[in-house]
Design a protein around this motif. Sequence first.
Motif, PDB file in Angstrom:
ATOM      1  N   HIS A   1       4.561  13.780 -19.583  1.00 10.59           N
ATOM      2  CA  HIS A   1       3.095  13.888 -19.839  1.00 10.59           C
ATOM      3  C   HIS A   1       2.996  14.303 -18.280  1.00 10.59           C
ATOM      4  O   HIS A   1       1.951  13.630 -18.342  1.00 10.59           O
ATOM      5  N   ASN A   2       3.612  15.013 -17.763  1.00 11.04           N
ATOM      6  CA  ASN A   2       3.333  14.905 -15.963  1.00 11.04           C
ATOM      7  C   ASN A   2       3.300  13.798 -15.305  1.00 11.04           C
ATOM      8  O   ASN A   2       1.689  13.703 -14.983  1.00 11.04           O
ATOM      9  N   PRO A   3       3.040  12.476 -15.126  1.00 12.46           N
ATOM     10  CA  PRO A   3       2.751  11.754 -14.405  1.00 12.46           C
ATOM     11  C   PRO A   3       2.519  11.708 -13.100  1.00 12.46           C
ATOM     12  O   PRO A   3       3.034  12.533 -12.251  1.00 12.46           O
ATOM     13  N   LYS A   4       1.519  11.255 -12.455  1.00 17.99           N
ATOM     14  CA  LYS A   4       0.793  11.337 -11.130  1.00 17.99           C
ATOM     15  C   LYS A   4       2.012  10.745  -9.952  1.00 17.99           C
ATOM     16  O   LYS A   4       2.827  10.320  -9.266  1.00 17.99           O
ATOM     17  N   ILE A   5       2.446   9.212 -10.673  1.00 19.20           N
ATOM     18  CA  ILE A   5       3.917   8.221 -10.431  1.00 19.20           C
ATOM     19  C   ILE A   5       4.734   7.985 -10.802  1.00 19.20           C
ATOM     20  O   ILE A   5       4.480   8.117 -12.607  1.00 19.20           O
ATOM     21  N   LEU A   6       6.123   8.443 -10.248  1.00 23.57           N
ATOM     22  CA  LEU A   6       6.873   8.045 -11.571  1.00 23.57           C
ATOM     23  C   LEU A   6       7.972   6.863 -10.258  1.00 23.57           C
ATOM     24  O   LEU A   6       8.048   6.685  -9.289  1.00 23.57           O
ATOM     25  N   PHE A   7       8.037   5.672 -11.713  1.00 21.36           N
ATOM     26  CA  PHE A   7       9.239   4.174 -10.547  1.00 21.36           C
ATOM     27  C   PHE A   7      10.236   4.922 -11.758  1.00 21.36           C
ATOM     28  O   PHE A   7      10.879   4.992 -12.422  1.00 21.36           O
ATOM     29  N   LEU A   8      11.313   4.044 -10.217  1.00 21.34           N
ATOM     30  CA  LEU A   8      13.180   4.416 -11.154  1.00 21.34           C
ATOM     31  C   LEU A   8      13.169   3.302 -10.817  1.00 21.34           C
ATOM     32  O   LEU A   8      13.297   3.115  -8.956  1.00 21.34           O
ATOM     33  N   ASP A   9      14.100   2.359 -11.062  1.00 23.54           N
ATOM     34  CA  ASP A   9      14.467   1.202 -11.318  1.00 23.54           C
ATOM     35  C   ASP A   9      16.435   1.562 -11.757  1.00 23.54           C
ATOM     36  O   ASP A   9      16.784   1.957 -12.041  1.00 23.54           O
ATOM     37  N   GLU A  10      17.024   1.557 -10.029  1.00 23.59           N
ATOM     38  CA  GLU A  10      18.085   1.914  -9.998  1.00 23.59           C
ATOM     39  C   GLU A  10      18.717   2.966 -10.606  1.00 23.59           C
ATOM     40  O   GLU A  10      19.663   2.790 -11.397  1.00 23.59           O
TER      41      GLU A  10
ATOM     42  N   ASN B   1       0.493  -0.975  -0.169  1.00 28.77           N
ATOM     43  CA  ASN B   1      -0.051   0.052   0.049  1.00 28.77           C
ATOM     44  C   ASN B   1       1.222   1.357  -0.099  1.00 28.77           C
ATOM     45  O   ASN B   1       1.306   1.326   1.309  1.00 28.77           O
ATOM     46  N   ILE B   2       1.437   1.879  -0.996  1.00 25.64           N
ATOM     47  CA  ILE B   2       1.826   3.417  -1.311  1.00 25.64           C
ATOM     48  C   ILE B   2       0.764   4.731  -1.374  1.00 25.64           C
ATOM     49  O   ILE B   2      -0.239   4.328  -2.487  1.00 25.64           O
ATOM     50  N   GLU B   3       1.198   5.918  -0.556  1.00 21.36           N
ATOM     51  CA  GLU B   3       0.148   6.731  -0.352  1.00 21.36           C
ATOM     52  C   GLU B   3       0.738   8.105  -1.364  1.00 21.36           C
ATOM     53  O   GLU B   3       1.724   7.774  -1.309  1.00 21.36           O
ATOM     54  N   GLU B   4      -0.226   9.049  -1.372  1.00 23.51           N
ATOM     55  CA  GLU B   4      -0.175   9.925  -2.734  1.00 23.51           C
ATOM     56  C   GLU B   4       1.276  10.356  -1.703  1.00 23.51           C
ATOM     57  O   GLU B   4       1.113  10.694  -0.508  1.00 23.51           O
ATOM     58  N   GLY B   5       1.753  10.527  -2.751  1.00 25.60           N
ATOM     59  CA  GLY B   5       2.566  12.410  -2.092  1.00 25.60           C
ATOM     60  C   GLY B   5       4.153  11.005  -1.710  1.00 25.60           C
ATOM     61  O   GLY B   5       5.462  11.912  -1.594  1.00 25.60           O
TER      62      GLY B   5
ATOM     63  N   GLY C   1       4.793  17.849  -5.774  1.00 26.43           N
ATOM     64  CA  GLY C   1       3.457  16.148  -5.502  1.00 26.43           C
ATOM     65  C   GLY C   1       3.798  15.266  -6.197  1.00 26.43           C
ATOM     66  O   GLY C   1       2.623  14.231  -6.525  1.00 26.43           O
ATOM     67  N   MET C   2       4.726  14.778  -7.319  1.00 25.37           N
ATOM     68  CA  MET C   2       4.631  13.312  -7.794  1.00 25.37           C
ATOM     69  C   MET C   2       4.782  12.266  -6.247  1.00 25.37           C
ATOM     70  O   MET C   2       5.822  12.287  -5.436  1.00 25.37           O
ATOM     71  N   THR C   3       4.946  11.115  -6.765  1.00 20.28           N
ATOM     72  CA  THR C   3       4.435  10.242  -5.839  1.00 20.28           C
ATOM     73  C   THR C   3       5.896   9.119  -6.743  1.00 20.28           C
ATOM     74  O   THR C   3       5.958   9.035  -7.510  1.00 20.28           O
ATOM     75  N   ILE C   4       6.770   8.782  -6.077  1.00 22.21           N
ATOM     76  CA  ILE C   4       7.518   7.615  -6.494  1.00 22.21           C
ATOM     77  C   ILE C   4       8.180   6.855  -5.333  1.00 22.21           C
ATOM     78  O   ILE C   4       7.844   6.577  -4.500  1.00 22.21           O
ATOM     79  N   VAL C   5       8.499   6.132  -6.781  1.00 17.04           N
ATOM     80  CA  VAL C   5       8.446   3.921  -6.324  1.00 17.04           C
ATOM     81  C   VAL C   5       9.854   3.623  -6.989  1.00 17.04           C
ATOM     82  O   VAL C   5      10.554   4.069  -8.142  1.00 17.04           O
TER      83      VAL C   5
END
Length: 254
Positions: free
Chosen positions: A153-162, A32-36, A186-190
């Motif tokens: 596209h100004n995403p809400k969530i950004l995924f960064l792999d290493e 469960n990952i929260e916004e922000g 404001g971007m959520t980052i994983v």
Amino acid sequence: MPIISAKNLIKKYPNPEKSGETFFAVKDVNLNIEEGEIFGLLGPNGAGKTTTLEMLEGLNNFDEGSIEIDGIDVKVNPYELKKIIGVQLQSNEYFDRLNLSDLLNLFAALYSTSIKPEEILSNVQLENKISALPDELSGGQRQRFSIACALVHNPKILFLDEPTTGLDPQAKRNLWQLAKTLNENGMTIVITTHNMEEAEFLCDRIAIMDQGSIIAQDTPQQLIADHAAEIPERRLQGNLEDVFLNLTGLGLRE
Ligand code: ADP
């Protein structure tokens, strides 16, 4: 309500040691990952991090479980998902005759949006490379450009792999700052990383994976309190990286 909710995720692959059998690359994972948040996925090689990330990104199917991201059922609606996530991959290949500006315009066109390349490049401190080809970039610049591509596209969530693997300390700290700034806006980052200092610096919460399962999940501070509290003295002085940075400065060389 969490912006990313994964329930009982299971992914099996053929077992390379026993033909005809499968093994659990991801075994009953709940997230469960929260916004922000900046959320870190850590674990040794083969733990299942990339597979988990790919399933969250809608790039890999899963055998069991469910994923909901910002109200979108990833299995049912992967194309809706693509509109709200940005994915920075470990390595990127680009059309080698197009410069950074052309490439960003191309990515934007794929998302049916229009952009100002100079604005996106200035967010990642590459404004002076607008006419450069990808091959002309250093390692740190390539990593920042791959993030720029994920931001069109100004995403809400950004995924960064290493994202900082192989970068020098200046480029690494610069990328940390970029992630922090995007998150503050404001971007959520994983993020996945093998760099524990990076995880401690960047992440609000961390899940540690091993052999396909999440074995611990909490804030960095709580994980340290729970699992490393027996080390009596906290280091009061810097480490060799601080020496390197104090002597050579924080400025990017490229
Ligand atoms: P990590 O990112 O933590 O290093 P991965 O998610 O890449 O781990 O891999 C988890 C396990 O699944 C490993 O044993 C890996 O060899 C296996 N695996 C990953 N992708 C595939 C695939 N496409 N086919 C078969 N096995 C795979």
